[in-house]
Design a protein around this motif. Structure first.
Motif, PDB file in Angstrom:
ATOM      1  N   ARG A   1       0.826  -1.212   0.000  1.00 48.63           N
ATOM      2  CA  ARG A   1       0.000   0.000   0.000  1.00 48.63           C
ATOM      3  C   ARG A   1       0.861   1.264   0.000  1.00 48.63           C
ATOM      4  O   ARG A   1       0.524   2.262  -0.636  1.00 48.63           O
TER       5      ARG A   1
ATOM      6  N   GLU B   1       2.313   1.828  -3.456  1.00 48.16           N
ATOM      7  CA  GLU B   1       1.299   2.391  -4.336  1.00 48.16           C
ATOM      8  C   GLU B   1       1.097   3.885  -4.054  1.00 48.16           C
ATOM      9  O   GLU B   1       1.017   4.703  -4.972  1.00 48.16           O
ATOM     10  N   PHE B   2       1.028   4.227  -2.768  1.00 51.01           N
ATOM     11  CA  PHE B   2       0.903   5.629  -2.364  1.00 51.01           C
ATOM     12  C   PHE B   2       2.055   6.452  -2.943  1.00 51.01           C
ATOM     13  O   PHE B   2       1.858   7.530  -3.519  1.00 51.01           O
ATOM     14  N   ARG B   3       3.273   5.946  -2.770  1.00 47.42           N
ATOM     15  CA  ARG B   3       4.473   6.658  -3.233  1.00 47.42           C
ATOM     16  C   ARG B   3       4.485   6.805  -4.753  1.00 47.42           C
ATOM     17  O   ARG B   3       4.728   7.899  -5.272  1.00 47.42           O
ATOM     18  N   ASP B   4       4.170   5.713  -5.438  1.00 44.13           N
ATOM     19  CA  ASP B   4       4.358   5.734  -6.888  1.00 44.13           C
ATOM     20  C   ASP B   4       3.276   6.511  -7.627  1.00 44.13           C
ATOM     21  O   ASP B   4       3.544   7.118  -8.658  1.00 44.13           O
ATOM     22  N   THR B   5       2.044   6.532  -7.080  1.00 43.25           N
ATOM     23  CA  THR B   5       1.029   7.357  -7.743  1.00 43.25           C
ATOM     24  C   THR B   5       1.384   8.841  -7.611  1.00 43.25           C
ATOM     25  O   THR B   5       0.897   9.666  -8.380  1.00 43.25           O
ATOM     26  N   ARG B   6       2.200   9.191  -6.617  1.00 45.66           N
ATOM     27  CA  ARG B   6       2.635  10.590  -6.449  1.00 45.66           C
ATOM     28  C   ARG B   6       4.010  10.851  -7.054  1.00 45.66           C
ATOM     29  O   ARG B   6       4.521  11.965  -6.958  1.00 45.66           O
ATOM     30  N   ASP B   7       4.595   9.832  -7.634  1.00 40.83           N
ATOM     31  CA  ASP B   7       5.917   9.969  -8.246  1.00 40.83           C
ATOM     32  C   ASP B   7       6.949  10.485  -7.229  1.00 40.83           C
ATOM     33  O   ASP B   7       7.755  11.367  -7.523  1.00 40.83           O
TER      34      ASP B   7
ATOM     35  N   GLY C   1      -3.052   9.978   2.391  1.00 47.16           N
ATOM     36  CA  GLY C   1      -3.671  10.074   1.074  1.00 47.16           C
ATOM     37  C   GLY C   1      -4.592  11.284   0.974  1.00 47.16           C
ATOM     38  O   GLY C   1      -4.715  11.910  -0.083  1.00 47.16           O
TER      39      GLY C   1
ATOM     40  N   VAL D   1      -3.349  13.245  -4.987  1.00 51.75           N
ATOM     41  CA  VAL D   1      -2.447  12.919  -6.091  1.00 51.75           C
ATOM     42  C   VAL D   1      -2.251  14.110  -7.032  1.00 51.75           C
ATOM     43  O   VAL D   1      -1.121  14.454  -7.405  1.00 51.75           O
ATOM     44  N   GLU D   2      -3.343  14.792  -7.381  1.00 45.84           N
ATOM     45  CA  GLU D   2      -3.256  15.840  -8.408  1.00 45.84           C
ATOM     46  C   GLU D   2      -2.276  16.949  -8.033  1.00 45.84           C
ATOM     47  O   GLU D   2      -1.573  17.482  -8.892  1.00 45.84           O
TER      48      GLU D   2
ATOM     49  N   ARG E   1       1.712  15.352  -6.839  1.00 46.52           N
ATOM     50  CA  ARG E   1       2.474  14.508  -7.759  1.00 46.52           C
ATOM     51  C   ARG E   1       3.786  15.164  -8.186  1.00 46.52           C
ATOM     52  O   ARG E   1       3.810  16.270  -8.726  1.00 46.52           O
TER      53      ARG E   1
END
Lengths: 120, 120, 120, 120
Positions: free
Chosen positions: C13, C16-22, D102, D107-108, D111
């Motif tokens: 989890r 996923e949190f890290r990678d969706t935010r790059d 989160g 994310v938007e 990122r």
């Protein structure tokens, strides 16, 4: 206070600050050592998510330098309070430590390398 | 060095120590801030598994006080190296911080209590 | 997530949190290790100016326990991020460490005393 | 212990380790929080005088990774001991924290940038 302010003068002012507030009762050595670590951590926080180059350039920003200066002061004040409680002469200890470091890291073999003395 | 050793003298000796070993290259501000935290932690380690009373009595032991003094010196040396790199006058910052703390913690309302100024 | 949540699920989890935010680009091991220390310090701050008894009683206060739980979580999340980056199986390491500690501290000689194994 | 070791199993083993040695008496929350910080600092020491690239390459060295794994384990064990003493479910707290993060870092807008949520 002049630029050559010394440890004794600062300690005297700190002790006066502490005693007029009756705070010596909270200043057990353990609490002071713990608080010094919290202040060291606030200093370190200024480096979070910044690489070396970013910090070197941040230091040109007066706001950043003010915050850094303030965190350094906070660490020093706890150092002085600890030394006052423990009967330690901080200036003398620092002086002696520079001399010991000179013996642990002879110029010829430590020049230009960052290895710990136990690995030299 | 006399008991009233000041920040400038210590800094001069430290810089000489550093530069004869060509170590300035390793002393990025980030590395110095990190190392200061490691030394603060070594200081705190002297309090591990000891309660307040045990530390107060340990301080009567010359060996313990020597170790405490040495750890305090290590923290101070990194503070001085940071301030030298950043162009900060540590004595002046500490002096200014004592004055600001005096304003944040007026004697009348902070006397005898340890609450943070934001909770006063 | 059930009470027996494990390291792998949490790591998945987090990644996923890290990678969706790059954010992986900011997560060098050095930065993660530094950030973990800052979170450990926020945890320690809950003990500042409190003695053992005051902390034991603070723990009855739901607000205090919430803050403690949150700081513990922050430390754990950085631990997991470090282990993910370094290819370390944290559960296995912890398990192995308990076994090694059992060898360093045999029950017969360490029972009821807090000395470090090097002093036993 | 299998790869999906969970918090409860590890805690059970730790408690057994602690209680057969009669060490609970030393494990005040304050002492555990302090010790966790000392272990976090030992972890950080692995980054001392190394830049990001040097640490990333050190991680290829099995000795370095072993030391890193051991320091991570030490931090985790203290986390588990703290949570056991305080009645905190660490897995649940970590899970809840990922969810809150989160919300704090949508994310938007987060990122690809490392700013703190208070500065977003």
């Amino acid at each position: 206070m002049p630029k050559d302010a010394n440890f004794r003068q600062l300690t005297d002012r700190l002790v006066e600050f502490r005693d007029t507030r009756d705070w010596r009762q909270f200043h057990s050595l353990k609490n002071l050592m713990l608080s010094l670590n919290l202040e060291a951590s606030e200093l370190l926080e200024l480096a979070q998510w910044r690489d070396d180059a970013q910090i070197e350039s941040a230091i040109e920003d007066p706001d950043f330098r003010d915050r850094l200066g303030e965190e350094c002061a906070d660490v020093l004040l706890y150092l002085l309070l600890i030394c006052e409680r423990a009967g330690i002469d901080l200036g003398q200890e620092a002086d002696a430590k520079i001399i010991r470091n000179g013996e642990k890291y002879p110029v010829e073999i430590s020049r230009g390398n960052s290895r710990k003395y136990t690995d030299l």
